[in-house]
Structures are given as structure tokens and as C-alpha cells.
Enzyme design. Structure first.
Site, PDB file in Angstrom:
ATOM      1  N   TYR A 142       0.820  -1.037  -0.109  1.00  0.00           N
ATOM      2  CA  TYR A 142      -0.133  -0.002   0.013  1.00  0.00           C
ATOM      3  C   TYR A 142       0.876   1.188   0.027  1.00  0.00           C
ATOM      4  O   TYR A 142       0.456   2.304  -0.387  1.00  0.00           O
ATOM      5  CB  TYR A 142      -0.863   0.078   1.309  1.00  0.00           C
ATOM      6  CG  TYR A 142      -2.183  -0.743   1.134  1.00  0.00           C
ATOM      7  CD1 TYR A 142      -2.428  -2.247   0.657  1.00  0.00           C
ATOM      8  CD2 TYR A 142      -3.218  -0.025   1.051  1.00  0.00           C
ATOM      9  CE1 TYR A 142      -3.708  -2.617   0.551  1.00  0.00           C
ATOM     10  CE2 TYR A 142      -4.479  -0.703   0.971  1.00  0.00           C
ATOM     11  CZ  TYR A 142      -4.652  -2.002   0.860  1.00  0.00           C
ATOM     12  OH  TYR A 142      -5.781  -2.541   0.650  1.00  0.00           O
ATOM     13  N   LYS A 193       3.103 -15.503   2.018  1.00  0.00           N
ATOM     14  CA  LYS A 193       3.421 -16.213   0.867  1.00  0.00           C
ATOM     15  C   LYS A 193       5.159 -16.351   0.882  1.00  0.00           C
ATOM     16  O   LYS A 193       5.595 -15.846  -0.095  1.00  0.00           O
ATOM     17  CB  LYS A 193       2.821 -15.730  -0.234  1.00  0.00           C
ATOM     18  CG  LYS A 193       1.368 -16.343  -0.401  1.00  0.00           C
ATOM     19  CD  LYS A 193       0.755 -16.568  -2.001  1.00  0.00           C
ATOM     20  CE  LYS A 193       1.835 -17.243  -2.729  1.00  0.00           C
ATOM     21  NZ  LYS A 193       1.231 -18.544  -3.038  1.00  0.00           N
ATOM     22  N   ASP A 226      -2.894 -17.886   0.348  1.00  0.00           N
ATOM     23  CA  ASP A 226      -3.963 -18.425  -0.686  1.00  0.00           C
ATOM     24  C   ASP A 226      -4.571 -19.682  -0.032  1.00  0.00           C
ATOM     25  O   ASP A 226      -5.992 -19.717  -0.114  1.00  0.00           O
ATOM     26  CB  ASP A 226      -3.200 -18.684  -1.833  1.00  0.00           C
ATOM     27  CG  ASP A 226      -2.031 -19.845  -2.079  1.00  0.00           C
ATOM     28  OD1 ASP A 226      -1.648 -19.799  -0.786  1.00  0.00           O
ATOM     29  OD2 ASP A 226      -1.910 -20.267  -2.831  1.00  0.00           O
TER      30      ASP A 226
HETATM   31  C1  IPM Z   1     -10.566  -1.380   3.437  1.00  0.00           C
HETATM   32  C2  IPM Z   1     -10.712  -0.831   1.950  1.00  0.00           C
HETATM   33  C3  IPM Z   1      -9.472   0.170   1.889  1.00  0.00           C
HETATM   34  C4  IPM Z   1      -8.176  -0.632   1.601  1.00  0.00           C
HETATM   35  C5  IPM Z   1      -9.798   1.053   0.411  1.00  0.00           C
HETATM   36  C6  IPM Z   1     -11.065   1.850   0.547  1.00  0.00           C
HETATM   37  C7  IPM Z   1      -8.472   2.022   0.241  1.00  0.00           C
HETATM   38  O1  IPM Z   1     -11.012  -1.577   0.948  1.00  0.00           O
HETATM   39  O2  IPM Z   1     -10.421  -0.674   4.262  1.00  0.00           O
HETATM   40  O3  IPM Z   1     -10.573  -2.657   3.438  1.00  0.00           O
HETATM   41  O4  IPM Z   1      -7.927  -1.108   0.756  1.00  0.00           O
HETATM   42  O5  IPM Z   1      -7.747  -1.159   2.686  1.00  0.00           O
END
Ligand code: IPM
Ligand code: MN
Length: 369
Positions: A142, A193, A226
Site C-alpha cells: 500500500y 506467501k 492463498d
Molecule cells: C478497506 C478498503 C480500503 C483498503 C480502501 C477503501 C482503500 O478496502 O479498508 O478494506 O484497501 O484498505
């Protein structure tokens, strides 16, 4: 009585509708003298973009930093599909998580007895389900750099996301998972994984080390992510606490959510580290998204958002009795057959978003008497 400062960020889509139900409950807790809350409100996501051209304003960020807890609705919608990547609605949520250093995301998946029929899985597989996904929330793919799309000499484009974890990041989320398991059924399943990813190799090693050094009395198993997804739909009750990285946690928690009958049921807590005075930054939000298809029509299920308030009472303010009481009020409401459309069996009467909020408030008042 200490006054707790809440920042409410309803966001987009069904966010404002479910947040309104939480506001009712917060007002009631204050009026009943159970706790004292002071609530501020601000914009996030597409709503903030429309007003300020950013997914969250600097002013709202400052308020979030100063709040004792943030209550977050949902962000996103088709009307913002073409805005620049940096200011897309989701960027507001990701910035809150990163800047508040909310590294520990707790996503409990509980299947209420009254809802065992609402799951897409067989009743006996999900009845009594109570698992907790502990998702790392400020690292991994992320946020890893580089994160970019570059144009190559031959005209092709190349997209890069970077999966990146340090020992310390894995250690702190692992400790959260083991600590929580000790108060539950004493088992942690670590999903990664390591057969494909270097970050998985390190993840497995660090979890193993922390277990040996600090939590040898807790049962630990390692599972490939998975396989974990498969096991979650095959035999979910084998799990107690599942700990995993940011991306696997995103995916596995959506799977877990559906086991409980509806995405509209799952609350979550995102917590930072404790400071010297024992306080931690925190944000509470439903796992579901903004559901633009049903927004503004009073069709949304507010239980995930209300459950998030219960987690806030528990984890931010130590109001354990109030949290228990609110969770009990949710259970009682479901047992009494009150249903929004997403959790109703065919032929059942349904209530609106505010109808569900009112029903829960009513039972809360009864329990408090
Ligand atoms: C979650 C959501 C978020 C994420 C999005 C909205 C950025 O899907 O909180 O699970 O991917 O973390
Ligand atoms: Mn998600």
C-alpha cells in the site's frame, strides 16, 4: 468525568447515513451520563475533494491528530472515478492511516446466531463463528516506494508497486495479534506467501522468533495466504486470530465478512502504538465501502458502523461495560428479527437504516435500565 473528543468523518455514499445512526448513540451515551463525548464533524473522500480539491483537508487532518478517536464512514463513488490518483477519495483514508500511524487493524468476524442463515455458506460452517483478523495497516504494498507508472523507451508502460516490510513493522503487529489471542482462544495463524515472496520469508521468520521469545504459551501456525482464503470458506471455525500483511488482510477480511452474512456487519478498529501516558491514536470504521448503488435511500445496514462505535468504547476509552451493552443491544435487535434488506431472509419485514439505528437504541435503553 473526562470528556472524550470524537471526530466524525462520514465521507461519501452510505457513509453519512450510517454515521447518523452512530451520532444518535453517542448523544444517548452522553445524555445517559455513561460517558461524555464532544463530537466534531468534517469532510473526507469525494466530499472533501468537492469542497477543497483534496481527499482530506489539512484542517481535518489536524483535528484528526487532536481527537481522542476518529469515527470514519466510507469513501468513494463513480462521480470521482476520473479525479487525479493523488486526490482520489481513498487517498484521504490512506493518509489518515499513515499520518496517524495506525498500524494495527482489528477486524472481528462474528456470525450472530440469528444470522447463520444469511451467510452464503452452510449454516453449520458459520454458526457461532468468532474470528479476528489482525491486519498490518501502514506498510506493505500500500505504501512501499517506488510506486509508479513509467513509460519505457519502446513506448510500453511499466507499473511498479513495492511490497516492503522491516523487522520492526512485523514485530509490532505480531505482538498485537498474540496479545489479543491470549484473551481469546489462544491461537494465532500467520498468513503469508514465503514460497514466493521475500517479504513472506521475513514475515514467517519474525513471527516465529516473537512467538518463541515472548508468546510460547500461545499456539502458532503458519499458513500460506492463498490456502488461508480457501480454508476460510471450507472450515472457518478452525481459526481464532489471523495475522497478516496489509494486502492479504484486505482480501481475507472481505472473505471473512461474507461468512457473517453481510459486508454490512463487520466493524473495525485501526490503532496506533501506546504513548507514554497509555493513550493511542485510533480510527474506527466499518469494513464495507460507500455502496453508491444504494446511497441516500436509507437501505444501508448501520450495524458495522455501530459495531465500530462499540470497538471505540472498548479500545479507546476502556468503557468495557458500555461496549458490552452496545454489542448486546445489536445481538438482541437481531434476535428480535429486526432486519435491513441485506440480512433479511425472503419474506421477512425490513427496516430502514434509521429504523435499525432506532431499534438498537431502544434495546440499549432497556439494557441500561
Ligand atoms: C478497506 C478498503 C480500503 C483498503 C480502501 C477503501 C482503500 O478496502 O479498508 O478494506 O484497501 O484498505
Ligand atoms: Mn477492503
Amino acid at each position: 468525568m473526562a470528556t472524550h473528543k470524537l471526530l466524525l468523518l462520514p465521507g461519501d455514499g452510505i457513509g453519512p447515513e450510517v454515521a447518523a445512526e452512530v451520532e444518535k448513540l453517542v448523544a444517548w451515551f452522553t445524555k445517559a451520563g455513561i460517558a461524555a463525548f464532544e463530537t466534531e464533524r468534517d469532510l473526507v473522500g469525494g466530499a472533501a475533494y468537492d469542497a477543497h480539491g483534496a481527499a482530506i483537508s489539512e484542517d481535518a487532518m489536524k483535528r484528526a491528530m487532536q481527537a481522542d478517536a476518529v469515527l470514519f464512514g466510507a469513501v468513494g463513488g463513480p462521480q470521482w472515478a476520473d479525479v487525479a490518483y493523488e486526490v482520489r477519495p481513498e487517498a484521504g483514508l490512506l493518509r489518515l492511516r499513515k499520518d496517524l500511524a495506525l498500524f494495527a487493524n482489528l477486524r472481528p468476524a462474528i456470525c450472530y446466531a440469528a444470522l447463520a442463515d444469511a451467510s452464503s455458506l452452510k449454516k453449520e460452517l458459520v454458526e457461532g463463528l468468532d474470528i479476528l483478523i489482525v491486519r498490518e495497516l501502514t506498510g506493505g504494498v500500500y505504501f512501499g516506494e517506488p510506486k509508479e507508472i513509467v513509460t519505457l523507451e519502446n513506448g510500453q508502460k511499466r507499473a511498479v508497486d513495492t511490497q516492503l516490510y522491516t523487522t520492526g513493522e512485523i514485530e509490532r503487529i505480531t505482538r498485537v495479534a498474540f496479545d489479543l489471542a491470549k484473551k481469546r482462544r489462544n491461537k494465532v495463524s500467520s498468513a503469508e506467501k514465503h514460497n514466493v515472496m521475500k517479504s513472506g520469508v521475513l514475515w514467517k521468520q519474525v513471527v516465529t522468533d516473537i512467538h518463541k521469545r515472548e508468546f510460547a504459551e500461545v499456539e502458532l501456525e503458519h499458513v500460506l495466504a492463498d490456502n488461508c482464503a480457501m480454508q476460510l470458506v471450507k472450515n472457518p471455525k478452525q481459526y481464532d486470530v489471523i495475522v497478516c500483511d496489509n494486502l492479504f488482510g484486505d482480501i481475507l477480511s472481505d472473505v471473512a465478512a461474507m461468512l457473517t452474512g453481510s459486508l454490512g456487519m463487520l466493524p473495525s478498529a485501526s490503532l496506533g502504538a501506546e504513548d507514554a501516558s497509555g493513550k493511542r491514536k485510533a480510527l474506527y470504521e466499518p469494513v464495507h465501502g460507500s455502496a453508491p448503488d444504494i446511497a441516500g435511500r436509507q437501505l444501508a445496514n448501520p450495524i458495522a458502523m455501530i459495531g465500530s462505535l462499540a470497538m471505540c468504547l472498548r479500545y479507546s476509552f476502556g468503557l468495557i461495560e458500555a461496549a458490552d451493552m452496545l454489542e448486546r443491544a445489536i445481538t438482541d435487535t437481531l434476535t428480535d428479527g429486526v432486519r435491513t434488506g441485506d440480512i433479511a431472509a425472503p419474506g421477512m419485514n425490513t427496516v430502514s437504516t434509521s429504523g435499525m439505528g432506532d431499534a438498537i437504541l431502544e434495546r440499549l435503553q432497556t439494557l441500561a435500565r
